[in-house]
Design a protein around this motif. Structure first.
Motif, PDB file in Angstrom:
ATOM      1  N   HIS A 189      -2.042   4.269   6.578  1.00 46.49           N
ATOM      2  CA  HIS A 189      -2.942   3.285   5.968  1.00 46.49           C
ATOM      3  C   HIS A 189      -3.969   2.929   7.036  1.00 46.49           C
ATOM      4  O   HIS A 189      -3.655   2.224   8.004  1.00 46.49           O
ATOM      5  CB  HIS A 189      -2.168   2.044   5.525  1.00 46.49           C
TER       6      HIS A 189
ATOM      7  N   ARG B 112      -9.760  11.780   9.387  1.00 42.38           N
ATOM      8  CA  ARG B 112      -8.610  12.538   8.875  1.00 42.38           C
ATOM      9  C   ARG B 112      -8.517  13.892   9.565  1.00 42.38           C
ATOM     10  O   ARG B 112      -7.423  14.325   9.964  1.00 42.38           O
ATOM     11  CB  ARG B 112      -8.738  12.738   7.360  1.00 42.38           C
TER      12      ARG B 112
ATOM     13  N   VAL C 229      -5.081  12.495  -0.094  1.00 43.14           N
ATOM     14  CA  VAL C 229      -5.904  11.298   0.069  1.00 43.14           C
ATOM     15  C   VAL C 229      -5.687  10.442  -1.176  1.00 43.14           C
ATOM     16  O   VAL C 229      -6.033  10.857  -2.289  1.00 43.14           O
ATOM     17  CB  VAL C 229      -7.391  11.657   0.241  1.00 43.14           C
ATOM     18  N   ILE C 230      -5.093   9.260  -0.985  1.00 49.62           N
ATOM     19  CA  ILE C 230      -4.653   8.418  -2.099  1.00 49.62           C
ATOM     20  C   ILE C 230      -5.413   7.099  -2.067  1.00 49.62           C
ATOM     21  O   ILE C 230      -5.340   6.364  -1.067  1.00 49.62           O
ATOM     22  CB  ILE C 230      -3.134   8.133  -2.015  1.00 49.62           C
ATOM     23  N   PRO C 231      -6.140   6.739  -3.119  1.00 51.33           N
ATOM     24  CA  PRO C 231      -6.808   5.429  -3.147  1.00 51.33           C
ATOM     25  C   PRO C 231      -5.800   4.296  -3.020  1.00 51.33           C
ATOM     26  O   PRO C 231      -4.743   4.320  -3.660  1.00 51.33           O
ATOM     27  CB  PRO C 231      -7.490   5.407  -4.521  1.00 51.33           C
ATOM     28  N   CYS C 232      -6.132   3.324  -2.179  1.00 49.89           N
ATOM     29  CA  CYS C 232      -5.259   2.170  -1.990  1.00 49.89           C
ATOM     30  C   CYS C 232      -5.356   1.258  -3.214  1.00 49.89           C
ATOM     31  O   CYS C 232      -6.454   0.895  -3.640  1.00 49.89           O
ATOM     32  CB  CYS C 232      -5.666   1.417  -0.727  1.00 49.89           C
TER      33      CYS C 232
ATOM     34  N   SER D 221       0.834  -1.202   0.000  1.00 49.51           N
ATOM     35  CA  SER D 221       0.000   0.000   0.000  1.00 49.51           C
ATOM     36  C   SER D 221       0.870   1.253   0.000  1.00 49.51           C
ATOM     37  O   SER D 221       0.615   2.209  -0.744  1.00 49.51           O
ATOM     38  CB  SER D 221      -0.921  -0.008   1.225  1.00 49.51           C
TER      39      SER D 221
ATOM     40  N   LEU E 129       1.297   4.168  -2.841  1.00 47.71           N
ATOM     41  CA  LEU E 129       1.093   5.572  -2.488  1.00 47.71           C
ATOM     42  C   LEU E 129       2.254   6.424  -2.991  1.00 47.71           C
ATOM     43  O   LEU E 129       2.049   7.517  -3.551  1.00 47.71           O
ATOM     44  CB  LEU E 129       0.946   5.664  -0.964  1.00 47.71           C
TER      45      LEU E 129
ATOM     46  N   GLU F 185      -9.370   6.856   3.251  1.00 47.87           N
ATOM     47  CA  GLU F 185      -9.917   7.472   2.043  1.00 47.87           C
ATOM     48  C   GLU F 185     -11.320   8.035   2.250  1.00 47.87           C
ATOM     49  O   GLU F 185     -11.680   9.048   1.640  1.00 47.87           O
ATOM     50  CB  GLU F 185      -9.972   6.440   0.921  1.00 47.87           C
ATOM     51  N   ASN F 186     -12.122   7.382   3.093  1.00 44.04           N
ATOM     52  CA  ASN F 186     -13.558   7.686   3.135  1.00 44.04           C
ATOM     53  C   ASN F 186     -14.054   8.376   4.394  1.00 44.04           C
ATOM     54  O   ASN F 186     -15.172   8.899   4.387  1.00 44.04           O
ATOM     55  CB  ASN F 186     -14.348   6.373   2.947  1.00 44.04           C
TER      56      ASN F 186
ATOM     57  N   THR G 245      -4.495   6.712   3.211  1.00 46.23           N
ATOM     58  CA  THR G 245      -4.975   5.707   2.283  1.00 46.23           C
ATOM     59  C   THR G 245      -5.702   4.628   3.075  1.00 46.23           C
ATOM     60  O   THR G 245      -5.776   4.680   4.303  1.00 46.23           O
ATOM     61  CB  THR G 245      -3.812   5.126   1.450  1.00 46.23           C
TER      62      THR G 245
END
Length: 352
Positions: free
Chosen positions: A191, A317, A334-337, A170, A174, A311-312, A306
């Motif tokens: 993560h 955060r 914010v980075i999608p895994c 992960s 990133l 992310e969500n 991530t």
């Protein structure tokens, strides 16, 4: 096409990528050894899958139905949880590498044997297909000895008892996602998902991470407590036995123990004091441990989140960054895994 395989204790997930790293298909067999189900193209089908070999047969059949056979694959690439101290980079899977993965089984008894089962099952069905492995521990091989050594007698350290770190795929993904724009020199990466960890990434390389000998250590997680005093673990073992204590620490702790559920979305939507405390506790300890990672880097230039929660869950955060606001304003990413794409990328680099 590149077939990415992620085998767990009761599931096998696959993803199909083109040479340009475009995802074409994702499928999974869950419930291996029990009430198994094939998930593909949004459809669930009950299937017999007593073992990983049978599960793989169903997945290969699903690929064949869509015009993809082993002969049409360029390679297969596997996620392998533990590479120990020697498998510190992606590798082609030959007999020597497989033996070293097997030797790491005492370090990851719930993961490596199932990773090997999928590798061997695919080898039996497609013996000419090149196979590669990417190791979840490898990204942290750049951590200095100061960051990985436990203050234990040498004889114990010689058994491989040290900090390894996990979620490496992960974090590698990133770094790849940020690199084209301008990778921060000192990046705090978190993560946050069912499992949770953080990593101090300096010039694209891991220099410290929160997980240790196992994925149990570090941050509070969905069902794991994170950092806990060793004497408390011994007390739990005395009260519940080794297996009972292991189950409690891996499955009955963390957010589930504090808030009644491991589901962060449910906790954030709840208004009872237990739910609020669980979320506050999760964010407080993430920030507390972030402080140690920032020390390892000698400062902070950016933060990246991530994983499913990272992310969500904007409130999570925001709470963590508020705890760190005394450090000044820094960019927050914010980075999608996307571990599967990273595994495919690793395989392509080895092929090239």
């Amino acid at each position: 096409m590149i077939l990415v395989v992620n085998a767990g204790s009761s599931s096998i997930k696959i993803a199909l990528f083109t040479g340009a790293l475009t995802r074409q298909l994702t499928a999974e067999v869950a419930g291996i050894g029990g009430d198994a189900c094939l998930h593909v193209d949004g459809t669930d089908t009950a299937i017999p899958a007593p073992d990983h070999g049978a599960a793989l047969d169903h997945l290969l059949s699903a690929l064949s139905d869509r015009g993809v056979t082993p002969d049409g694959l360029r390679c297969a690439a596997h996620r392998i949880v533990h590479g120990g101290a020697t498998l510190i980079a992606p590798a082609r899977l030959d007999d020597d590498v497989l033996a070293r993965i097997d030797a790491c089984t005492p370090l990851a008894p719930l993961h490596n044997p199932h990773n090997l089962s999928a590798i061997r099952a695919l080898s039996a069905r497609a013996p000419d297909l090149p196979q590669f492995g990417s190791f979840d521990t490898a990204f942290h091989a750049t951590c200095p000895d100061l960051a990985t050594t436990y203050a234990l007698p040498e004889a114990e350290r010689a058994k491989g008892i040290r900090r390894y770190g996990f979620h490496g795929l992960s974090y590698a993904a990133l770094v790849e996602a940020l690199r084209p724009d301008d990778l921060p020199k000192r990046l705090l990466a978190l993560h946050l998902g069912g499992g949770a960890s953080l990593c101090a990434i300096q010039n694209g390389r891991s220099v410290a991470t929160s997980m240790g000998y196992s994925p149990l250590d570090g941050l509070v997680m969905g069902t794991r407590p994170g950092e806990i005093d060793g004497m408390a673990v011994l007390r739990l073992a005395a009260d519940h036995g080794l297996e009972g204590a292991a189950h409690l620490l891996n499955h009955d702790s963390g957010l589930r123990a504090l808030g009644g559920t491991a589901d962060m979305a449910a906790l954030l939507s709840g208004d009872d004091p237990r739910a609020r405390f669980a979320v506050d506790h999760y964010c407080y300890w993430a920030a507390r441990q972030a402080g140690s990672a920032i020390v390892a880097m000698g400062g902070l230039d950016a933060i990246a989140f991530t994983g499913g929660i990272g992310e969500n869950a904007a409130p999570v955060r925001d709470a963590i960054t508020r705890h760190l606001s005394f450090l000044g304003d820094v960019p927050v990413h914010v980075i999608p895994c996307d571990e599967e794409r990273q595994i495919a990328r690793d395989a392509l680099r080895l092929l090239d």
